[in-house]
Design a protein around this motif. Structure first.
Motif, mmCIF file in Angstrom:
data_model
loop_
_atom_site.group_PDB
_atom_site.id
_atom_site.type_symbol
_atom_site.label_atom_id
_atom_site.label_comp_id
_atom_site.label_asym_id
_atom_site.label_seq_id
_atom_site.Cartn_x
_atom_site.Cartn_y
_atom_site.Cartn_z
ATOM 1 N N HIS A 1 0.834 -1.206 0.000
ATOM 2 C CA HIS A 1 0.000 0.000 0.000
ATOM 3 C C HIS A 1 0.866 1.252 0.000
ATOM 4 N N LEU A 2 1.930 1.265 0.806
ATOM 5 C CA LEU A 2 2.839 2.408 0.855
ATOM 6 C C LEU A 2 3.499 2.639 -0.501
ATOM 7 N N ILE A 3 4.011 1.571 -1.101
ATOM 8 C CA ILE A 3 4.717 1.693 -2.377
ATOM 9 C C ILE A 3 3.788 2.206 -3.473
ATOM 10 N N ASP A 4 2.585 1.633 -3.534
ATOM 11 C CA ASP A 4 1.634 2.040 -4.575
ATOM 12 C C ASP A 4 1.176 3.478 -4.378
ATOM 13 N N SER A 5 0.946 3.860 -3.128
ATOM 14 C CA SER A 5 0.488 5.224 -2.865
ATOM 15 C C SER A 5 1.574 6.238 -3.208
ATOM 16 N N ALA A 6 2.805 5.936 -2.838
ATOM 17 C CA ALA A 6 3.905 6.852 -3.154
ATOM 18 C C ALA A 6 4.112 6.957 -4.661
ATOM 19 N N LYS A 7 3.960 5.837 -5.346
ATOM 20 C CA LYS A 7 4.120 5.828 -6.803
ATOM 21 C C LYS A 7 3.096 6.730 -7.472
ATOM 22 N N ALA A 8 1.888 6.756 -6.928
ATOM 23 C CA ALA A 8 0.844 7.604 -7.499
ATOM 24 C C ALA A 8 1.216 9.077 -7.400
ATOM 25 N N ARG A 9 2.091 9.424 -6.467
ATOM 26 C CA ARG A 9 2.523 10.813 -6.302
ATOM 27 C C ARG A 9 3.881 11.059 -6.952
ATOM 28 N N GLY A 10 4.417 10.016 -7.596
ATOM 29 C CA GLY A 10 5.684 10.177 -8.289
ATOM 30 C C GLY A 10 6.910 9.849 -7.455
ATOM 31 N N PHE A 11 6.724 9.194 -6.296
ATOM 32 C CA PHE A 11 7.850 8.854 -5.428
ATOM 33 C C PHE A 11 8.127 7.358 -5.510
ATOM 34 N N SER A 12 9.371 6.995 -5.316
ATOM 35 C CA SER A 12 9.774 5.593 -5.283
ATOM 36 C C SER A 12 10.219 5.244 -3.869
ATOM 37 N N ILE A 13 9.634 4.198 -3.310
ATOM 38 C CA ILE A 13 9.951 3.786 -1.936
ATOM 39 C C ILE A 13 10.727 2.470 -1.985
ATOM 40 N N ASP A 14 11.910 2.476 -1.400
ATOM 41 C CA ASP A 14 12.752 1.281 -1.312
ATOM 42 C C ASP A 14 12.596 0.689 0.087
ATOM 43 N N THR A 15 12.095 -0.537 0.177
ATOM 44 C CA THR A 15 11.816 -1.150 1.485
ATOM 45 C C THR A 15 12.739 -2.320 1.794
ATOM 46 N N ARG A 16 13.857 -2.410 1.089
ATOM 47 C CA ARG A 16 14.735 -3.566 1.294
ATOM 48 C C ARG A 16 15.419 -3.544 2.657
ATOM 49 N N SER A 17 15.543 -2.395 3.263
ATOM 50 C CA SER A 17 16.146 -2.291 4.598
ATOM 51 C C SER A 17 15.581 -1.056 5.274
ATOM 52 N N ASN A 18 15.780 -0.949 6.597
ATOM 53 C CA ASN A 18 15.287 0.234 7.295
ATOM 54 C C ASN A 18 16.019 1.490 6.836
ATOM 55 N N ARG A 19 17.284 1.357 6.489
ATOM 56 C CA ARG A 19 18.043 2.519 5.989
ATOM 57 C C ARG A 19 17.460 2.987 4.651
ATOM 58 N N ALA A 20 17.199 2.032 3.757
ATOM 59 C CA ALA A 20 16.627 2.385 2.456
ATOM 60 C C ALA A 20 15.245 3.003 2.623
ATOM 61 N N LEU A 21 14.447 2.464 3.538
ATOM 62 C CA LEU A 21 13.111 2.999 3.773
ATOM 63 C C LEU A 21 13.187 4.409 4.337
#
Length: 1054
Positions: free
Chosen positions: A708-728
């Motif tokens: 849900h976070l990734i899809d919502s951010a994508k709708a606003r033009g943002f890319s969310i990396d969730t592979r690690s807490n640092r990336a997030l």
């Protein structure tokens, strides 16, 4: 000791009768558990009071069916025999009996009559087991009377009339009567117990006449379930019912084991009540997967009205693993709050022997059938109900009414409902517990012990110690100090925590009560303390200007790099020089001219010098905290923001406003120091006790929960990396919309929803690679800084003192809790913390409803607010109202099939039309045109209250305009501040409303006694629960049952 034989007749796995002969040893010396003992028994631990007129010995049937009667504290001198205890109904009933026997507040003991030489009765040939057990209990009652030399008569309770007539006249001094006769004769004023007896007796009588036609399938035998789980055919897990669609959707969270189905990810859907097969929310169940062509999907539409009966087949997601319950491993039934149905339903139901279907307050619990003749009298009341059974021949479970809670809608009734629904049982501290407390009165002030003073490090004259807490805080757990050491090359940072363990000795009554509560419970208008007030608000509280015992951690830091060079742990004496509140401390740091109460009596250069010393300490502390935060940021620490909303009450405890609070930098400054102390203490106790330390970890969330976070951010033009807490953390930092700061805040809240629970654990029960705290980015973490309100911190304090003693002396005085005992304690604290979070959230929702209840939504401007869309559903969307910290559903389609139509000025009307849902938007099509709502759009909603007689009232959010309620001004938003203009507007609005109220009264407002008493509960320590309420409000428990309060406040606490 004499050896004898005990003959048992058991059933084999194949159903055959097996005769088993076991050796049985009896002896003469068995503790009787009475303070009146004349024979010198070794009665260790709990003993019966001598201040009773008689002793009570219940037989097995009474223990099995009427244990709740025996739980009344008024009933004293109860002797539970070993024989009678064999009649418990399953594990849950056994645990209740065991807890009753352990509880020091209940005057009852366990007597091992089957090992007492003169009590043991061999079973006669042809004698039934029930009659044998009754004879054993009666023999024990006679022995007890004779053993005490007739000092007290003994009353044996039995329900069988034949037993009463057979044994009642055999021995003088030993009386055999029924439970009903006992209550009527000895406790006529105890009406609650007599009413409960009548309720249980009627339920038992009704159960005997149940029909025999099966409604549900029978559960499989235990051995079949066990074999199926091992082979992977069956799945076990906890049943979670979707509260929004309680009649249709429930899920079992798959927790691993040997299931080899590659498509089984985490949840198994149970579609409809039939597939639950009599399982109740919270039960440990065994599930069998249905064939793939029978799999269903989650419902994606919003449900208007709980418990709706329509299936909504056209609004389901992709099919997911679907199953049915084939067995129940463990019932986790509890006390439920319920209400009677409307009077017309009562009259139609009561034709069948006064059987009534009660409606539980919790939507997830099925209706409960009870037998009562008070249905009409209790129409507007909430009652407490317990489940007794759920047979395969019954559509609903059977239960009985325990007691009346109060009138529905009354504040006290609703608060007690919230507490009971979360299994929170708090009462006033007993006299025995208060007798353990030190005395501190004007006539007899408390003084420090000279030997204790000499054994501690005295910081009173060497360190500038101060606290920073919310206004009006009474239980000051922590204070801080910072100074430059001689030479100027090093700084010393100190965190000083209230030394609760000095006053609360392990195993004392106060300790047992604190362990049972596990935490202080903060509600919107009150709090229930873990410790008595003489400790929590006085002797343990690190108040300004008084000497206090503390447990301190002192670090020597390099003055330039701020790296830790040396650390010291130990007990200290402190005197806090300043008791600051957050706003005052922040004003000092901002260079504003403010009055410090402790300096108000000083003048001239002396005042300036003291103020300069305090300001220097605050600035140094801020610099250190920024460094500590930067170090954790490098490791991937998460920062998840939100809006904290406080219910403002008047003198009569009526809610007058919902006031948002704006976070300050000083909040994070204090929080970082506390996190630093918790981390170093965790290292110390884990290194000293690798298998017996109490730590706290935060497991990484499952990747699919970030969708849900990734899809919502994508709708606003943002890319969310969730592979690690640092990336997030980095992704969330970059996902900033300069036109709307709320976008980033909502994305962080969505990240919160994906988090797993942060939990306490014993290091002996968890591999070291799982110690990591994902949210705080620390390899080891615990709770040390709040022992006044968290029992976990008390345990950690004891472990730290044992570690210090071990380091100094090579050993410690008292044996530590074993790994298993510590893990059980950790689980109990986890459960209580979860209950406290839910209760706090529900009490806030209650007061939010109270705030809007008396307002006309069509004329009162406070009922109209700006909202942001954060999720799209098949027939509407979910919104967040930052002004009040609310979340809720907005429907675009009504029951008649009409959809929302938007006029030219943005106003909404209902017309015939259709809806089209997309991943990031939803469109309405009517004769007036097409309008599309996108994620993160601002809309205007009207807030009203939807009353419910049987459940909690809820807020109803109606869309009135597709445009924002107030025009946004992005240019006024400081870059990178992350603070919403809406929050500032609401704060200004609240301040103006307060000023207007004061002007109207013509005098300054004064705090009421209730506000002074509960001030802290309305603003508890912000570094611990900052932003908790509003972020918890966003959680959709139907989609994700797990919440993580600690992840919500990764920047402020754990």
């Amino acid at each position: 000791m004499i050896k004898t034989e005990k003959v048992l007749h058991l059933n084999s796995s194949k159903g055959r009768k097996v005769r088993v002969v076991r050796e049985h040893y009896v002896r003469e010396q068995v503790p009787c558990g009475s303070s009146l003992c004349q024979a010198g028994c070794h009665n260790d631990g709990k003993v019966l009071s001598s201040d009773v007129t008689h002793y009570v010995v219940p037989d097995g049937g009474v223990v099995r069916d009427f244990l709740e009667i025996l739980e009344f504290r008024e009933l004293q001198g109860i002797v539970f025999t070993q024989t009678a205890n064999q009649h418990t109904r399953g594990r849950r009933h056994y645990k209740r009996l065991r807890a009753l026997l352990k509880d020091p507040r209940h005057d009852c003991v366990l007597f091992a009559n089957e090992f007492q030489q003169n009590c043991y009765c061999p079973r006669d040939k042809g004698e039934s087991q029930e009659k044998w057990h009754t004879r054993c209990v009666y023999n024990a009652a006679v022995w007890y009377f004779n053993h005490l030399a007739g000092l007290r008569p003994v009353v044996m309770l039995a329900e069988d009339r034949d037993v009463i007539s057979e044994f009642n006249a055999l021995n003088s001094g030993v009386y055999v009567i029924s439970t009903q006769e006992y209550l009527a004769s000895f406790w006529p004023e105890l009406q609650a117990a007599q009413e409960l007896y009548n309720s249980i007796a009627q339920t038992l009588q009704e159960r005997e006449s149940e029909g025999m036609e099966k409604v549900y399938a029978e559960h499989l035998p235990a051995e079949v379930l066990e074999a199926g789980i091992k082979s992977g055919r069956y799945i076990q897990g906890i049943l979670n019912v979707n509260k929004h669609r309680a009649q249709h959707e429930a899920f079992v969270r798959y927790e691993g084991s040997t299931n080899k189905n590659s498509e089984l990810n985490s949840d198994v859907l149970l579609n409809g009540v039939k597939h639950r097969n009599r399982a109740v929310h919270g039960d440990m169940v065994v599930v069998e997967l249905l064939p793939r062509n029978e799999w269903k999907g989650r419902t994606t539409a919003l449900t208007e009205g709980q418990g709706e009966e329509r299936t909504m087949e056209d609004t389901q997601s992709q099919p997911m693993p679907t199953g049915r319950v084939v067995g129940i491993l463990q019932r986790n039934w509890r006390d439920y709050v319920a209400s009677f149905p409307p009077l017309e339903e009562v009259q139609s139901q009561s034709r069948n022997s006064q059987k009534i279907l009660l409606i539980p307050w919790d939507y997830r619990i099925p209706k409960i059938r009870i037998s009562t003749q008070q249905a009409e009298a209790l129409q507007d009341c909430r009652v407490i109900v317990r489940l007794d059974s759920w047979e395969s021949t019954s559509m609903y479970p059977n239960g009985h009414c325990v007691r009346v809670l109060g009138k529905s809608g009354e504040l006290e009734t609703e608060i007690q409902t919230i507490l009971l629904e979360n299994c929170i049982h708090v009462s006033t501290f007993s006299e025995a517990q208060l007798r353990e407390m030190p005395v501190n009165t004007e006539e007899n002030p408390w003084q420090m012990d000279s030997s204790e003073v000499s054994s501690r490090r005295d910081l009173r004259n060497t360190h500038l110690v101060f606290s920073i807490d919310p206004k009006g805080c009474e239980d000051v757990d922590d204070t801080l100090s910072v100074r430059t050491l001689p030479g100027g090359k090093r700084l010393e940072l100190g965190v000083h925590i209230a030394d609760v363990t000095h006053f609360v000795k392990e195993g004392s009554l106060t300790d047992l009560e604190a362990r049972s509560r596990a935490t202080t419970y903060y509600l919107a208008d009150r709090r229930y303390d873990m410790l008595p007030a003489v400790l929590s608000a006085d002797l343990c509280s690190l108040l300004g200007g008084v000497d206090r015992y503390a447990l301190s951690v002192l670090w020597e830091l390099d003055a330039d790099s701020l790296d830790a060079c040396k650390v010291w742990y130990g007990r200290t004496l402190i005197r806090s020089s300043y008791q600051l509140h957050y706003e005052l401390a922040q004003s000092l740091l901002n260079g504003e001219e403010v009055e410090v109460p402790e300096l108000s009596q000083l003048k001239g250069s002396q005042r300036d010098q003291k103020l300069a010393e305090l300001l220097q300490a605050l600035e140094t502390l801020t610099r250190v905290a920024r460094h500590l935060r930067a170090q954790r940021d490098k490791g991937g620490a998460l920062q998840l923001e939100g809006v904290e909303v406080r219910a403002q009450l008047d003198e009569d405890k009526n809610i007058t406003a919902l006031v948002p609070k704006q976070p300050l930098e000083v909040h994070e400054t204090v929080a970082e120091c506390m996190i630093y102390a918790n981390h170093w203490v965790a290292r110390k106790i884990q290194e000293s006790f690798p298998h017996q330390a109490l730590l706290r970890h935060h497991p990484p969330p499952k990747q699919e929960y970030f969708n849900h976070l990734i899809d919502s951010a994508k709708a606003r033009g943002f890319s969310i990396d969730t592979r690690s807490n640092r990336a997030l953390a980095d992704s969330l930092e970059w996902a900033m919309d300069p036109q709307d700061p709320l976008v980033n805040r909502l994305l962080r809240m969505m990240a919160t929803q994906a988090m797993s629970n942060a939990l306490y654990f014993s290091t002996g029960a968890c591999p070291e690679e799982q110690y990591y705290h994902y949210g705080l980015a620390l390899d080891r973490y615990t709770h040390f800084t709040s022992p006044i309100r968290r029992y976990a911190d008390v345990v950690v304090h004891r472990l730290l003192m044992a570690a210090i003693q071990l380091e100094k002396e090579g050993s410690f005085n008292k044996a530590l809790a074993g790994d298993r005992e510590l893990e059980e304690l950790a689980q109990q604290i986890n459960n209580k913390n979860r209950a406290a979070q839910h209760a706090q959230k529900q009490s806030t929702e209650l007061f939010q409803c109270l705030y809007f209840r008396d307002k006309d939504p069509h004329t009162d401007e406070r009922c109209v607010a700006d909202a942001v869309i954060y999720a799209v559903r098949a027939n509407g969307f979910l919104i967040f109202v930052p002004q009040y910290g609310l979340k809720g559903a907005v429907y675009l389609k009504d029951r008649d099939g009409q959809v929302v139509s938007i006029s030219g000025d943005g106003k909404c009307e209902w017309h015939a039309g259709t809806l089209q849902r997309y991943p990031d938007k939803i469109s309405t099509r009517t004769s007036t045109g097409i309008h599309t709502f996108y994620l993160f759009d601002h809309v205007t909603v009207r807030i009203s209250v939807k009353p419910s007689g049987c459940h909690a009232d809820t807020l109803c959010l109606d869309l009135i305009s597709s445009k924002p309620h107030r025009a946004m001004q992005p240019e006024s938003q400081p870059a990178g501040s992350g603070r919403s203009e809406l929050v500032q507007e609401v704060v200004r609005w609240a301040e103006e409303a307060s000023l207007q109220a004061e002007e109207k009264k013509g005098r300054k407002s004064k705090l009421s006694r209730e506000e002074r008493q509960f001030r802290q509960s309305k603003t508890p320590n912000l570094y611990v629960i900052l932003q908790e309420i509003s972020e918890l409000a966003l959680l959709d428990l139907s989609a994700c049952q797990i919440t993580n309060t600690e992840a919500q406040m990764c920047t402020t606490s754990s």
